[in-house]
Design a protein around this motif. Structure first.
Motif, PDB file in Angstrom:
ATOM      1  N   ASN A 143       0.795  -1.227   0.000  1.00  0.00           N
ATOM      2  CA  ASN A 143       0.000   0.000   0.000  1.00  0.00           C
ATOM      3  C   ASN A 143       0.830   1.280   0.000  1.00  0.00           C
ATOM      4  O   ASN A 143       0.470   2.241  -0.699  1.00  0.00           O
ATOM      5  N   PRO A 144       1.935   1.370   0.753  1.00  0.00           N
ATOM      6  CA  PRO A 144       2.723   2.616   0.693  1.00  0.00           C
ATOM      7  C   PRO A 144       3.198   2.947  -0.719  1.00  0.00           C
ATOM      8  O   PRO A 144       3.197   4.119  -1.116  1.00  0.00           O
ATOM      9  N   LEU A 154      -5.449  -0.615  -1.188  1.00  0.00           N
ATOM     10  CA  LEU A 154      -6.246  -1.817  -1.458  1.00  0.00           C
ATOM     11  C   LEU A 154      -6.014  -2.780  -0.304  1.00  0.00           C
ATOM     12  O   LEU A 154      -4.867  -3.047   0.062  1.00  0.00           O
ATOM     13  N   ASP A 155      -7.083  -3.274   0.299  1.00  0.00           N
ATOM     14  CA  ASP A 155      -6.957  -4.206   1.419  1.00  0.00           C
ATOM     15  C   ASP A 155      -7.875  -5.400   1.229  1.00  0.00           C
ATOM     16  O   ASP A 155      -9.017  -5.258   0.762  1.00  0.00           O
ATOM     17  N   LEU A 156      -7.358  -6.561   1.571  1.00  0.00           N
ATOM     18  CA  LEU A 156      -8.132  -7.791   1.555  1.00  0.00           C
ATOM     19  C   LEU A 156      -8.715  -7.975   2.951  1.00  0.00           C
ATOM     20  O   LEU A 156      -7.995  -8.280   3.903  1.00  0.00           O
ATOM     21  N   PHE A 180     -11.326  -0.629  -0.855  1.00  0.00           N
ATOM     22  CA  PHE A 180     -10.544   0.345  -1.593  1.00  0.00           C
ATOM     23  C   PHE A 180     -10.524   1.669  -0.831  1.00  0.00           C
ATOM     24  O   PHE A 180     -11.578   2.226  -0.500  1.00  0.00           O
ATOM     25  N   ASN A 181      -9.300   2.145  -0.542  1.00  0.00           N
ATOM     26  CA  ASN A 181      -9.130   3.442   0.133  1.00  0.00           C
ATOM     27  C   ASN A 181      -9.882   3.530   1.451  1.00  0.00           C
ATOM     28  O   ASN A 181     -10.300   4.601   1.870  1.00  0.00           O
ATOM     29  N   GLY A 182     -10.097   2.395   2.106  1.00  0.00           N
ATOM     30  CA  GLY A 182     -10.752   2.393   3.400  1.00  0.00           C
ATOM     31  C   GLY A 182     -12.224   2.738   3.364  1.00  0.00           C
ATOM     32  O   GLY A 182     -12.833   3.013   4.408  1.00  0.00           O
ATOM     33  N   PHE A 274      -8.878   4.104 -10.162  1.00  0.00           N
ATOM     34  CA  PHE A 274      -9.042   2.824  -9.478  1.00  0.00           C
ATOM     35  C   PHE A 274      -8.626   1.652 -10.335  1.00  0.00           C
ATOM     36  O   PHE A 274      -8.215   0.613  -9.821  1.00  0.00           O
ATOM     37  N   TRP A 275      -8.745   1.788 -11.669  1.00  0.00           N
ATOM     38  CA  TRP A 275      -8.326   0.651 -12.502  1.00  0.00           C
ATOM     39  C   TRP A 275      -6.823   0.456 -12.384  1.00  0.00           C
ATOM     40  O   TRP A 275      -6.338  -0.661 -12.272  1.00  0.00           O
ATOM     41  N   LYS A 276      -6.070   1.570 -12.383  1.00  0.00           N
ATOM     42  CA  LYS A 276      -4.631   1.437 -12.216  1.00  0.00           C
ATOM     43  C   LYS A 276      -4.311   0.882 -10.833  1.00  0.00           C
ATOM     44  O   LYS A 276      -3.373   0.114 -10.660  1.00  0.00           O
ATOM     45  N   LEU A 277      -5.081   1.288  -9.837  1.00  0.00           N
ATOM     46  CA  LEU A 277      -4.886   0.755  -8.495  1.00  0.00           C
ATOM     47  C   LEU A 277      -5.049  -0.752  -8.504  1.00  0.00           C
ATOM     48  O   LEU A 277      -4.255  -1.491  -7.915  1.00  0.00           O
ATOM     49  N   LEU A 278      -6.094  -1.216  -9.208  1.00  0.00           N
ATOM     50  CA  LEU A 278      -6.348  -2.656  -9.273  1.00  0.00           C
ATOM     51  C   LEU A 278      -5.194  -3.370  -9.958  1.00  0.00           C
ATOM     52  O   LEU A 278      -4.717  -4.408  -9.482  1.00  0.00           O
ATOM     53  N   LEU A 279      -4.707  -2.827 -11.064  1.00  0.00           N
ATOM     54  CA  LEU A 279      -3.623  -3.472 -11.791  1.00  0.00           C
ATOM     55  C   LEU A 279      -2.364  -3.531 -10.959  1.00  0.00           C
ATOM     56  O   LEU A 279      -1.653  -4.538 -10.939  1.00  0.00           O
ATOM     57  N   ILE A 280      -2.062  -2.442 -10.236  1.00  0.00           N
ATOM     58  CA  ILE A 280      -0.879  -2.439  -9.380  1.00  0.00           C
ATOM     59  C   ILE A 280      -1.048  -3.447  -8.254  1.00  0.00           C
ATOM     60  O   ILE A 280      -0.136  -4.173  -7.889  1.00  0.00           O
ATOM     61  N   GLY A 281      -2.260  -3.524  -7.697  1.00  0.00           N
ATOM     62  CA  GLY A 281      -2.532  -4.519  -6.671  1.00  0.00           C
ATOM     63  C   GLY A 281      -2.308  -5.919  -7.182  1.00  0.00           C
ATOM     64  O   GLY A 281      -1.764  -6.781  -6.485  1.00  0.00           O
TER      65      GLY A 281
END
Length: 303
Positions: A143-144, A154-156, A180-182, A274-281
């Motif tokens: 996450n950092p 992003l948290d599971l 996502f993002n708490g 958020f799509w980029k966030l998902l891909l990075i995750g």
């Protein structure tokens, strides 16, 4: 005071989600020149026996489901829901009850991986609590870097449905609760993997956590409707000639976070990167899973 703050956060999350969905709908209408209803009417839905030649597999859908072939499936994911182009999408399974425009709608993205025969020797040895903890740690530790890149967190949260592998049918399914993002409104990612001779078929569904019972019931119904063709089934494996995947069942769970989940955009996550966030995750999770399980499952590829 705490309850008022919590309520304010919930209202903000709902307002953000409604705005995002409206934004996607408006963008779709501007791009295609059609309303959402007109767009859906332009799609060619199929039912009953469905062949998926790219995967040498088939569905025997009952009256509860409809199917969109590759071209229309991509239209929905890319034009209607605003996702990036993805040629690996083979089709989309849509429940008739909600369709594509209802608030509680959901659908299943169909893809196929030809990585080779996935041995299930490790299936009965998997400690799912340990696996969950490892996945949570990998995602949390990344996450950092995601925040530094401007993509949020992003948290599971945990298993929405614990993993279950049916050794007789060679089918694996599970579901995860994601944050996502708490945000207080969490996301459900439901996965099915059907093992075959040359790879595995993936069925990925995404919805809000409020639809978990509905999606679980639907995915349970889809399980027996999904099969590989004769000659491509798991039992048809020829160890002398067939390629063998360099991982087992545990890695399918640990590294398969909505790998082709274009449906995230339906929840409004197309906004704010958020799509980029998902891909990075995905990159961080898949990399961690490979490191975690490579030592446990490191068979050479057989040609």
């Amino acid at each position: 005071m705490k309850s008022m703050k919590k309520r304010a956060m919930s209202l903000l999350a709902v307002a953000s989600l409604l705005f995002a969905v409206s934004f996607v709908a408006a963008a779709q209408e501007e791009e295609t020149g059609m309303t959402a209803e007109q767009f859906v009417q332009s799609l060619h839905f199929r039912s009953g026996p469905i062949e998926v030649p790219e995967a040498k597999a088939h569905f025997t859908l009952d009256n509860e489901f409809q199917y969109l072939d590759k071209a229309d499936a991509r239209r929905v994911l890319e034009e209607m829901w605003g996702n990036p182009p993805d040629d690996s999408v083979l089709g989309l399974i849509v429940p008739r009850s909600a369709g594509l425009t209802a608030d509680d709608s959901w659908a299943v993205v169909v893809t196929y991986s030809d990585d080779g025969y996935v041995s299930d020797e490790d299936a009965h040895k998997i400690d799912y609590d340990e696996l969950l903890s490892s996945m949570q740690t990998s995602i949390r530790d990344a996450n950092p870097e995601r925040q530094k890149a401007g993509y949020g967190t992003l948290d599971l949260v945990g298993w929405a449905v614990p993993p279950r592998y049916d050794a007789s049918s060679k089918k694996l399914h599970w579901a995860r609760e994601l944050s996502f993002n708490g945000e207080p409104a969490h996301v459900l990612n439901y996965d099915i993997r059907v093992l075959g001779r040359h790879g595995y078929l993936s069925l990925n569904a995404v919805s809000g956590m409020s639809e978990v019972a509905l999606v679980r019931e639907g995915m349970d119904r889809l399980l027996p409707m999904t099969e590989f063709d004769q000659g491509a089934r798991y039992a048809d494996h020829n160890p002398s000639t067939d390629k063998v995947a360099a991982y087992g069942v545990a890695t399918l769970i640990g590294g398969g976070l909505a790998a082709k989940a274009g449906l995230f955009a339906k929840l409004g996550l197309v906004l704010a990167k958020f799509w980029k966030l998902l891909l990075i995750g995905l990159l961080f999770l898949a990399g961690g899973a490979r490191k975690l399980f490579r030592g446990k499952r490191d068979k050479p590829t057989v040609h």
